[in-house]
Design a protein around this motif. Structure first.
Motif, PDB file in Angstrom:
ATOM      1  N   PRO A  34      35.258  53.016  29.206  1.00 18.87           N
ATOM      2  CA  PRO A  34      36.188  52.242  30.026  1.00 18.87           C
ATOM      3  C   PRO A  34      35.421  51.220  30.865  1.00 18.87           C
ATOM      4  N   SER A  35      35.978  50.020  30.941  1.00 19.02           N
ATOM      5  CA  SER A  35      35.295  48.967  31.690  1.00 19.02           C
ATOM      6  C   SER A  35      36.300  47.986  32.275  1.00 19.02           C
ATOM      7  N   ALA A  36      35.834  47.223  33.243  1.00 21.17           N
ATOM      8  CA  ALA A  36      36.646  46.188  33.879  1.00 21.17           C
ATOM      9  C   ALA A  36      35.776  44.935  34.012  1.00 21.17           C
ATOM     10  N   THR A  50      30.722  43.135  33.898  1.00 17.60           N
ATOM     11  CA  THR A  50      31.556  44.278  33.567  1.00 17.60           C
ATOM     12  C   THR A  50      31.129  45.447  34.446  1.00 17.60           C
ATOM     13  N   PRO A  53      35.407  51.143  35.829  1.00 19.03           N
ATOM     14  CA  PRO A  53      36.638  51.070  36.632  1.00 19.03           C
ATOM     15  C   PRO A  53      36.539  51.861  37.940  1.00 19.03           C
ATOM     16  N   THR A  54      35.646  52.852  37.966  1.00 22.02           N
ATOM     17  CA  THR A  54      35.495  53.687  39.157  1.00 22.02           C
ATOM     18  C   THR A  54      34.502  53.106  40.172  1.00 22.02           C
ATOM     19  N   THR A  95      38.277  51.483  44.496  1.00 22.72           N
ATOM     20  CA  THR A  95      37.652  51.187  43.204  1.00 22.72           C
ATOM     21  C   THR A  95      38.181  49.889  42.607  1.00 22.72           C
ATOM     22  N   GLU A  97      39.391  49.608  39.734  1.00 26.16           N
ATOM     23  CA  GLU A  97      40.673  49.938  39.108  1.00 26.16           C
ATOM     24  C   GLU A  97      41.814  49.964  40.133  1.00 26.16           C
ATOM     25  N   GLU A  98      41.597  50.605  41.268  1.00 24.95           N
ATOM     26  CA  GLU A  98      42.640  50.680  42.303  1.00 24.95           C
ATOM     27  C   GLU A  98      43.059  49.286  42.773  1.00 24.95           C
ATOM     28  N   GLY A 100      42.860  46.569  40.986  1.00 23.07           N
ATOM     29  CA  GLY A 100      43.348  45.761  39.870  1.00 23.07           C
ATOM     30  C   GLY A 100      42.479  44.547  39.572  1.00 23.07           C
ATOM     31  N   GLY A 102      40.097  44.208  37.167  1.00 22.80           N
ATOM     32  CA  GLY A 102      39.761  43.985  35.762  1.00 22.80           C
ATOM     33  C   GLY A 102      40.515  42.785  35.215  1.00 22.80           C
TER      34      GLY A 102
END
Length: 112
Positions: A34-36, A50, A53-54, A95, A97-98, A100, A102
């Motif tokens: 998984p990546s963002a 990149t 996500p964490t 994070t 991910e949190e 958004g 990505g």
């Protein structure tokens, strides 16, 4: 009675560089993990990176700081439309991910 001591001076605002002292950023995730991907518009260039996500926002700020010249000591980052400020002190532990981030383009602006 001795004269009252003058009030202490206001606390100096900490710079982005001082807030990030010792902070590091993670290596990009391995292929298939998984990546963002985040695009950055720096004052004189563009780059992308990149992150897992964490990864905390603090590590994103540390990456940007490593991409900038030694000066200035403070900058801000905004993303989205309308542009939203990424606040290192209030959101630093959140994070990628949190938040958004990505696929977003983050605009970096030097502060005086």
């Amino acid at each position: 009675n001795p004269p009252a001591a003058p009030p202490p001076p206001p606390a100096a605002t900490q710079t982005t560089r001082s807030l990030l002292q010792g902070e590091t950023f993670p290596d990009p995730p391995a292929a298939g993990s998984p990546s963002a991907r985040i695009n950055f518009r720096l004052p004189s260039s563009r780059t992308q990176r990149t992150f897992p996500p964490t990864a905390p926002l603090r590590s994103v700020f540390a990456f940007v700081l490593s991409s900038l010249p030694p000066s200035p000591d403070s900058f801000e980052m905004r993303y989205g439309f309308p542009p939203k400020l990424l606040d290192l002190e209030e959101q630093g532990a959140r994070t990628v991910e949190e938040l958004g981030l990505g696929g977003e383009t983050v605009n970096v602006r030097f502060l005086e």
